[in-house]
Scaffold this active site. Structure first.
Site, PDB file in Angstrom:
ATOM      1  N   HIS A   3       0.786  -1.162   0.160  1.00  0.00           N
ATOM      2  CA  HIS A   3       0.019  -0.041  -0.024  1.00  0.00           C
ATOM      3  C   HIS A   3       0.981   1.202  -0.048  1.00  0.00           C
ATOM      4  O   HIS A   3       0.523   2.350   0.882  1.00  0.00           O
ATOM      5  CB  HIS A   3      -1.080  -0.025   1.187  1.00  0.00           C
ATOM      6  CG  HIS A   3      -2.076  -0.836   1.111  1.00  0.00           C
ATOM      7  ND1 HIS A   3      -3.050  -0.637   0.148  1.00  0.00           N
ATOM      8  CD2 HIS A   3      -2.461  -2.171   1.652  1.00  0.00           C
ATOM      9  CE1 HIS A   3      -4.003  -1.560   0.373  1.00  0.00           C
ATOM     10  NE2 HIS A   3      -3.450  -2.489   1.186  1.00  0.00           N
TER      11      HIS A   3
ATOM     12  N   GLU B 188      -7.408 -10.996   6.813  1.00  0.00           N
ATOM     13  CA  GLU B 188      -7.867  -9.647   6.659  1.00  0.00           C
ATOM     14  C   GLU B 188      -9.338  -9.709   5.822  1.00  0.00           C
ATOM     15  O   GLU B 188      -9.830  -8.520   5.148  1.00  0.00           O
ATOM     16  CB  GLU B 188      -7.027  -8.587   6.024  1.00  0.00           C
ATOM     17  CG  GLU B 188      -6.418  -9.321   4.456  1.00  0.00           C
ATOM     18  CD  GLU B 188      -5.568  -8.260   3.907  1.00  0.00           C
ATOM     19  OE1 GLU B 188      -5.480  -7.100   4.365  1.00  0.00           O
ATOM     20  OE2 GLU B 188      -4.725  -8.877   3.156  1.00  0.00           O
TER      21      GLU B 188
ATOM     22  N   GLN C 294      -1.150 -12.628   6.527  1.00  0.00           N
ATOM     23  CA  GLN C 294      -2.419 -11.504   6.644  1.00  0.00           C
ATOM     24  C   GLN C 294      -3.723 -11.820   6.655  1.00  0.00           C
ATOM     25  O   GLN C 294      -4.050 -12.639   5.701  1.00  0.00           O
ATOM     26  CB  GLN C 294      -1.991 -10.352   6.125  1.00  0.00           C
ATOM     27  CG  GLN C 294      -2.672  -9.145   6.531  1.00  0.00           C
ATOM     28  CD  GLN C 294      -2.127  -7.891   6.175  1.00  0.00           C
ATOM     29  OE1 GLN C 294      -0.656  -7.818   6.038  1.00  0.00           O
ATOM     30  NE2 GLN C 294      -2.809  -6.955   5.795  1.00  0.00           N
TER      31      GLN C 294
ATOM     32  N   ASP D 124      -9.648  -3.984   6.817  1.00  0.00           N
ATOM     33  CA  ASP D 124      -9.991  -4.744   5.479  1.00  0.00           C
ATOM     34  C   ASP D 124     -11.055  -5.847   5.946  1.00  0.00           C
ATOM     35  O   ASP D 124     -11.927  -6.350   5.114  1.00  0.00           O
ATOM     36  CB  ASP D 124      -8.775  -5.780   4.820  1.00  0.00           C
ATOM     37  CG  ASP D 124      -8.365  -4.446   3.857  1.00  0.00           C
ATOM     38  OD1 ASP D 124      -8.734  -3.401   3.328  1.00  0.00           O
ATOM     39  OD2 ASP D 124      -6.973  -4.685   3.582  1.00  0.00           O
TER      40      ASP D 124
END
Length: 250
Positions: free
Chosen positions: A45, A147, A145, A173
């Site tokens: 990101h 999410e 992760q 998220d």
């Protein structure tokens, strides 16, 4: 010599770091000097690429462990991040056991995985090759992760995959995947997070999470999270700048 994030995880004490999205070594050094215990180099990101990550690693990874979040669960991204010297990989959007196994395989040399052999910075340009090959599988941290609500539903199957050292919860998220974007304190979102926590506790897998504020970080540490990613460099800079201006303006 890069510090082993996997060894830090096994110590079990809380580690507070931050997410780096500004591709400047001076910024990374500021956080090391301030006492942050690990750094999260965000290639998902942010504008950063592998060359930027290499610059940051060169500046600070002998002082604090640096973990790279790759843009995707992709072999090319993962092996490049490891070969430039990352001591851990965060793999985004791991939603099922197949995703988790793919991530582990790409981070580990045979026979534990399928990581290909490069001879570059991680191996100290061949000067540390034999030693690195012997210890890499023991020292590289693999963090998945979680999410998405699908991942929360599949959390037991994901964590039963051998080789996972940590779970990084992405609360924002996760809330979005539950049609509650940004509502990270919503009871249903928190219920999903608690489900993830219980699954990690059962297997003694390190719990990691992004904390948007110091108050969030304290709450998460009380809940047993071992690894906190406190804000991002951009956010901390913006908040400090706004607070300073407000103090001057009155």
């Amino acid at each position: 010599m890069s510090l082993s994030f996997r060894k830090k995880l096994k110590e079990g004490r809380p580690l507070v770091g931050t997410l780096l999205q500004i591709p400047l070594p001076e910024v990374a050094e500021c956080f090391v000097e301030a006492g942050y215990e690990w750094l999260f180099l965000d290639l998902e990101h942010s504008p950063m690429d592998a060359r930027d990550a290499l610059t940051l690693l060169t500046a600070v990874d002998s002082r604090v462990p640096c973990v790279v979040r790759v843009p995707w669960n992709d072999e090319a991204y993962i092996k490049k991040a490891l070969d430039i010297g990352a001591t851990g990989i965060i793999v985004p959007l791991v939603n099922n056991a197949e995703d988790a196994k793919r991530a582990v395989d790409r981070c580990k040399y045979p026979p534990m995985g399928v990581r290909s052999v490069g001879i570059t910075r991680a191996q100290r340009f061949d000067l540390d090759f034999d030693s690195y090959m012997q210890r890499a599988n023991d020292e590289i941290a693999v963090i998945v992760q979680i999410e998405h609500v699908e991942a929360a539903r599949n959390i037991d199957a994901i964590l039963d995959v051998p080789g996972i050292d940590g779970v990084f919860v992405g609360p924002f998220d996760l809330s979005g995947s539950m049609n509650k974007p940004g509502r990270i304190n919503d009871p249903e979102v928190q219920q999903a997070i608690q489900q993830i926590i219980r699954a990690c506790e059962k297997r003694d897998i390190a719990r990691c999470i992004y904390a948007h504020t110091p108050a969030h970080a304290k709450t998460y540490m009380d809940q047993g999270y071992r690894v906190i990613g406190l804000c991002t460099d951009y956010i901390l800079l913006a908040r400090a700048a706004a607070a300073a201006l407000k103090e001057v303006r009155g």
